[in-house]
Design an enzyme around this catalytic site. Structure first.
Site, PDB file in Angstrom:
ATOM      1  N   ARG D  97      16.748  -1.389 -11.669  1.00  0.00           N
ATOM      2  CA  ARG D  97      15.432  -1.417 -11.010  1.00  0.00           C
ATOM      3  C   ARG D  97      14.431  -2.175 -11.821  1.00  0.00           C
ATOM      4  O   ARG D  97      13.738  -3.101 -11.143  1.00  0.00           O
ATOM      5  CB  ARG D  97      15.041  -0.072 -10.809  1.00  0.00           C
ATOM      6  CG  ARG D  97      13.452   0.033 -10.452  1.00  0.00           C
ATOM      7  CD  ARG D  97      13.168   1.240  -9.915  1.00  0.00           C
ATOM      8  NE  ARG D  97      11.755   1.149  -9.370  1.00  0.00           N
ATOM      9  CZ  ARG D  97      10.839   2.224  -9.220  1.00  0.00           C
ATOM     10  NH1 ARG D  97      11.250   3.531  -9.409  1.00  0.00           N
ATOM     11  NH2 ARG D  97       9.619   1.929  -8.996  1.00  0.00           N
ATOM     12  N   CYS D 173      12.016  11.649   2.063  1.00  0.00           N
ATOM     13  CA  CYS D 173      10.853  11.040   1.259  1.00  0.00           C
ATOM     14  C   CYS D 173       9.710  11.919   1.220  1.00  0.00           C
ATOM     15  O   CYS D 173       9.458  12.739   1.916  1.00  0.00           O
ATOM     16  CB  CYS D 173      10.368   9.597   1.903  1.00  0.00           C
ATOM     17  SG  CYS D 173       9.284   8.727   0.954  1.00  0.00           S
ATOM     18  N   TYR D 283       2.215   2.917   0.732  1.00  0.00           N
ATOM     19  CA  TYR D 283       3.035   1.653   0.640  1.00  0.00           C
ATOM     20  C   TYR D 283       2.346   0.475   1.332  1.00  0.00           C
ATOM     21  O   TYR D 283       2.788  -0.685   1.175  1.00  0.00           O
ATOM     22  CB  TYR D 283       4.516   1.884   0.832  1.00  0.00           C
ATOM     23  CG  TYR D 283       5.115   2.598  -0.304  1.00  0.00           C
ATOM     24  CD1 TYR D 283       5.892   1.892  -1.064  1.00  0.00           C
ATOM     25  CD2 TYR D 283       4.931   4.043  -0.583  1.00  0.00           C
ATOM     26  CE1 TYR D 283       6.664   2.401  -2.404  1.00  0.00           C
ATOM     27  CE2 TYR D 283       5.693   4.430  -1.711  1.00  0.00           C
ATOM     28  CZ  TYR D 283       6.573   3.560  -2.572  1.00  0.00           C
ATOM     29  OH  TYR D 283       7.107   4.257  -3.627  1.00  0.00           O
TER      30      TYR D 283
END
Lengths: 465, 465, 465, 465
Positions: D97, D173, D283
């Protein structure tokens, strides 16, 4: 059948494009006997109208044809019994376009005159005027076809489809025919032997198939396009194209010359071309080469050379030429502008509707299911059969995910701009900007919107009710 | 371009239709230079193949063209390098069709050879054979177009589209072109000046618009159709049409004569025609005049005169004519069958694909979004532009509720029949029947299915694995 | 939250169903504190209103609840501040329904009170009245939910969705809950442990899945259904069900008794059940056993025993019972009518909206994409989560072709009936009939339409403007 | 029913999230009697697995429950008879990541770990591993539900839906539940009284309606959100949120403290919020505040503080805590990470499937028509009813153009990433990047792709076949 004489009304008749149109009608007189051509303009354009109108009259006289040219500032006098109404005007003239481009660039963003910040404001200025024209058409010549060349042509067409009940409207653009010619040059075949399958929107489409004498040559096209892309650096190419388009100055001539030997196409990465299996239209460089495009435009901005500024100078030169009382043909300098395709596209479309020709052309029209996933009553740019009942788009079904996202995204942008233009709703306008890939910040969208709104105030009455 | 010589393979070459096809190729030789025509048939059809084949040879000789006729029972020998493969065979010959019609009628139900009980069994017998042919095409001539005239043409096309990866397939039918000619007669205009907008499926479509030189004349068509409908009693009209179609006997001649002066259309109530704002194809009488149709067919059943029986006698007469060694043209008697449109349709289609003509024809092809609500990969019968890349259907968007239901219903029936044909699943087949408006009882559906399955056992191997 | 007292207005309050409704509200008082129940009826129904209203008052008194019952003929007085408006009226009363059934049968056709000839006329009579009620709701209680039990419930819901801007509407029917109970009996499990996936329209749906404690038991359901189907002859079963439904006479009692031990389901062929992999609702017998159904109904017609005639006698008996001043509960005889599910369904729905319960119920509501291929703004009958914001249908996606055709067909019929009801367009009404599988002839459609139009003239003002 | 004991297998069991999951199972033991919890990890994760596994064992022991914890590196040993398989692993661990974030930033582009450059590579690494796990599930426990928490959760779910026939998959999520809590804080109501209508994709959705006790409070939400937006500068807010998320360091604590008093929401312009009439998920700041976000991330990049680097340090601290043999509860520090919602979401989902609870949760599942315009077999993030047969999304119909474009755009991106992950096709991967709004140049897309491909080589075998 014996042909009924044709009456055409051109709104924005004082445009520098008009001589091309007149030449187009002259060339096609046998097929399309235009008996009356009414050039209509507004008071501010009266001088240009007269210059262009007189040239048009000299052209017709020289051709020895019984085509009458009328000049007027009064639309209502021109419209009755018209068969075709063409629209090619700029609300606010080129000065408005200069603002469309310079204001965003002053904030570090691309203006883009059709599907970007500038294009939105062009739409907001233009759509209410077009809807007014349609009202007059319904009143004075309800059977007339509205052939729109005014940009943003896709949004203008969509606005007429959605916000009026006049179904006889077609939007036109020269980009698809330009691509056809470029691909013909690339394949070294006559352009008329090629046919494209077009998927998308005005200034935002892909050729998803290319046919040579009806047979797909897509694999060959892709290989040649990749080879071509590998040969040219993007920025250099961008500069050449930019210089050439709508430019009759010296620099333009040089660019023209070198460009006329190569296809007017932009390079893309091999991976992308293989991934999409399609040919992106030139305007896609705004979306897939945003960074490089911006860098170039910022440079132009600093030099006072944004596109609209160049075009403005070009136009001034052209009108000087047009004034020459000995000139009785379309001046060859105009030919170099590449407008030839435009004129051909417009006259071809009118002739095919008039004669029910049934040939295939690229137009903006009602989707009607042709592209799955776009609303049936929305506009698309597509290959359509041209009949006396208008364009009939050929169904292309589902778009592959490789090109679907960006088309849906710009379609949403267009839809919101149309809504904002009609309602004068600032929130919708700013939301449209937020949907546009060229606008990277909500904060900036809101700020620049206010600045441009103020700058164009005079031409945006719906926002100041 | 200089034309590449064309090779055509006709599966079911011994059909009585073949002389029309041959005449069609002879007439179009300049445009479509057929150098080889392979007539293929099965052993049981060898005698007919020779009769027809010899007539074809005499026709070509008389025309003085370098077209070679080949006769063979071996498909694999015929296919290599074919440009077009046409299919026009009957699995089980006319005796199978006689069963398709008589068994349902023995239970008081209409057989209907395309979208009814009989049509389902024709589909079940035909589809596996077509899929086998496609396998051979993929092997021996993968670039060849499959032009299918075999009924049920819609289902056969759908089966190829869904169950093979051969995309070059077009289904053909003479009903749309027949409607165009009838409407031309009704409007008193030359047929070639008309164009129809077709919405629906094979033998189950409506003309939702009619264009004369490209302009809609639907209002006039409707008024004339209503006047026509008011003039004729349904049953009388039915009888005349029935007698005329595929009939060269005496009765047929008389009917022909009187029918040739009036459009080949069926009367409907004024309210219905005004409600649908469309022209129903002739086969719609099965669905909108079910009761009257059934009464007539029961009568025919009792007299041993169901359509297939009549056709069988007609065919026998035709073959007697074909045997005549002095005959070297298509016999005029055949012309009276109305098959002329068929042949024209087939040869026109092949010629337009071959020359990338871009004219509009009525075909069965992949929907591709053209009709909203029908799956993109399903087949529809529709007006399409014919190119070298095949037919491109013109999008017609959403069907109005006036005609949507019945089209969706028959589409579901067709889809299920295709599935049953491929899988041999009895449950799906009986479910298909239950979906058919001509079958009024689940119990009967199950019963009659078993009886017909037994009767056609030899030709339904998928159901007896 | 502390519960706000609830006001309910029942249009058609004099209906024989009302005692069930009242019982439902009494049982649920803790959850749903109904403080005011307004029973509204028209002048012709005043006597019944008083009989039923007095019974309702006695029931509430006996229950010892602070629920006030109001009786009125003045809708405008009742509506202000209503939380829920329920509609359960018959325009033209049972005599109109008798005509709906007898006139078609006099021509040898099934009347069918929801999706057939009779149902269309019921729709034509009812929809304009409902739209008037909605106008009043918008005026007097715009936040009220309209809970419609009036048949044809699907069309009525669709008409409100399409022709008004009142979105708070739900249509109700007891057929899905009846199926749930029957399947529970068949599986020998408590009904509340089952849940159905419903696909289709009012009186025209299939259970495409059945869940026991949330897990699919469809394979077991199908096997048991097939075994059950094999056990019963169709016609015998039809007769039993018919006798039982809405019947408190002797014959009915007997049928009740034997039926109460077996599921209220109709037999279908094993092949069909395996083919559709779904449970057809009872009304499907009209479409899949048309022939047998018609034979039975013709018999009833001859005996003066069509359903409406039986119901009329039943209703008379019921009102005799209701008059009894000692009666202060819902009479047990009513229980036998099977209406219990109805009442439960209605009160459950209201309670779940009121308490935002989030349970799953079967309702008629806006499709909103839940069933692919049905317009988003059309009505469907479907399993939905019931919230304070109304029903939220759970998406079921694409219908398989096994059931898609008939649902699309009846949806088209419903859509056309709604249009005809609003516009009074005869052509659309006759076209609707031609779309109905129970009407086998355009000629008959037009004829019978005129006869029924005349018979119902008084209640069809839109057709006589 | 008496509850069948539950067996759960957690792939990536050595994750720092595991203690939350264990706590969740402990809290819900009565409802969801987990008898076996298998923690599976790979060799590289063995040490962490043991640390976490031992903590888990101590937690269970302290709770006094008969729940057995198994630790294994052998997936095939763990899977047999599992009821639920949860996946929460990182292919390449946090170091991968870090590359996902740092490489793009080194080129001046945002990495974005789900729907950006980094997210694509996470998808390319993860999807093949998930598909392998599904193969094992089909083999060892075909009835098990796959509950995926691994990001990019939307793409992972879509890949399973499209490239396997295992339909029992749900993606999870914590962003929607986080939004619900933030809006509850903003409205000052208990979170459990709110319910959101969610439209879009994982990490790319809008709340298009907000219900308080079932009634829409959207107008109030919008006004409060606008007031909130006007109060906070974007960049400051960004910094606070960033510091807080997944951070237990000092800075984080401070941010936590101040953030816990205000909703975890990002400010947007009033015009945009009024335009979209919806609440964007957090987001969305990547797409609507791209410029500001990039500036902040470039800063972090320079400081060695990109998110992954911070998380890596945090994780190290956590594992130090976990090692403490006296620790037998989830450490309170973990609580501060905000992961509580995550754990709750996961355990709630499992419990609701297990008990057929029928409550509404926000999940990634098959669209099935719920969102018009997204393919039926694609994944969406949506409010769904959770049953023992899995999540049933509630239909929300057509997306307004205000939010449709960006959702379609990211959906296309996701679809292409799934395809590239499965096929290893570089062209498709680079085309996916060109479809991503965060990537402003085809040239850069191609370049950075190659660099990241090389960096992740070990974990991308499909690209090196």
């Amino acid at each position: 059948m014996t042909k009924k004489p044709v009456k055409i009304v051109t709104i924005g008749g004082g445009s520098s494009y008009t001589p091309e149109l007149v030449e187009g009608f002259i060339k096609r007189y046998d097929e399309l006997p235009v008996k009356e051509l009414w050039l209509v303009d507004i008071e501010e354009g009266q001088e240009k109208l007269e210059i262009v109108g007189n040239l048009a009259k000299r052209m017709v006289e020289k051709a020895g044809l019984p085509m009458k040219i009328f000049l007027t500032l009064d639309r209502e006098k021109a419209l009755p019994n018209a068969d075709f109404v063409t629209t090619q005007f700029r609300v606010g003239l080129l000065d408005a376009r200069i603002k469309d481009e310079r204001i965003p660039l002053s904030h570090g963003l691309i203006g883009q005159e059709t599907n970007g910040l500038g294009g939105m404001f062009k739409g907001l200025r233009t759509i209410p005027v077009i809807l007014d024209i349609v009202k007059d058409i319904k009143k004075y010549c309800p059977d007339a076809w509205l052939i729109n060349f005014t940009n943003p042509s896709g949004m203008v067409t969509e606005a007429v489809l959605k916000y009026t009940d006049h179904t006889k409207v077609v939007g036109l653009c020269n980009v698809p025919i330009g691509m056809q010619m470029s691909l013909a040059l690339m394949l070294d075949v006559p352009p008329e032997k090629l046919r494209l399958q077009i998927a998308g929107l005005n200034h935002h489409f892909f050729a998803t198939d290319v046919f040579l004498e009806g047979k797909s040559v897509m694999p060959e096209v892709l290989e040649k396009y990749i080879a071509f892309s590998n040969e040219y650096a993007i920025k250099e190419r961008m500069a050449m194209m930019k210089a050439s388009r709508e430019n009759i100055g010296k620099e333009g001539h040089k660019a023209e010359e070198s460009l006329s030997k190569t296809p007017m196409l932009m390079p893309f990465s091999e991976a992308f071309l293989r991934g999409i299996q399609a040919v992106p239209c030139g305007y896609m460089m705004y979306y897939y080469h945003t960074k490089e495009m911006l860098e170039m435009e910022v440079e132009e901005y600093k030099q006072g050379n944004v596109r609209a500024e160049v075009v403005k100078r070009t136009e001034a030169e052209l009108f000087e030429l047009y004034k020459d009382e000995h000139l009785n043909i379309k001046p060859p300098q105009l030919e170099k502008r590449g407008g030839a395709h435009y004129s051909d596209a417009a006259c071809n479309l009118i002739a095919s509707i008039y004669t029910d020709k049934g040939d295939i052309q690229y137009v903006n029209c009602k989707n009607n299911g042709a592209v799955t996933g776009i609303d049936n009553n929305s506009g698309v740019e597509i290959a359509a059969v041209i009949t006396a009942d208008g364009p009939k788009p050929m169904a292309i079904g589902t778009l592959p995910p490789t090109i679907r996202g960006t088309i849906q995204n710009i379609k949403a942008f267009e839809t919101l701009v149309c809504e904002a233009a009609v309602t004068g709703d600032k929130n919708i306008a700013i939301t449209a900007l937020n949907n546009n890939p060229l606008v990277p910040s909500d904060t900036m969208a809101a700020e620049i919107f206010e600045e441009m709104l103020e700058a164009h105030k005079r031409h945006l009455p719906n926002f100041f009710k």
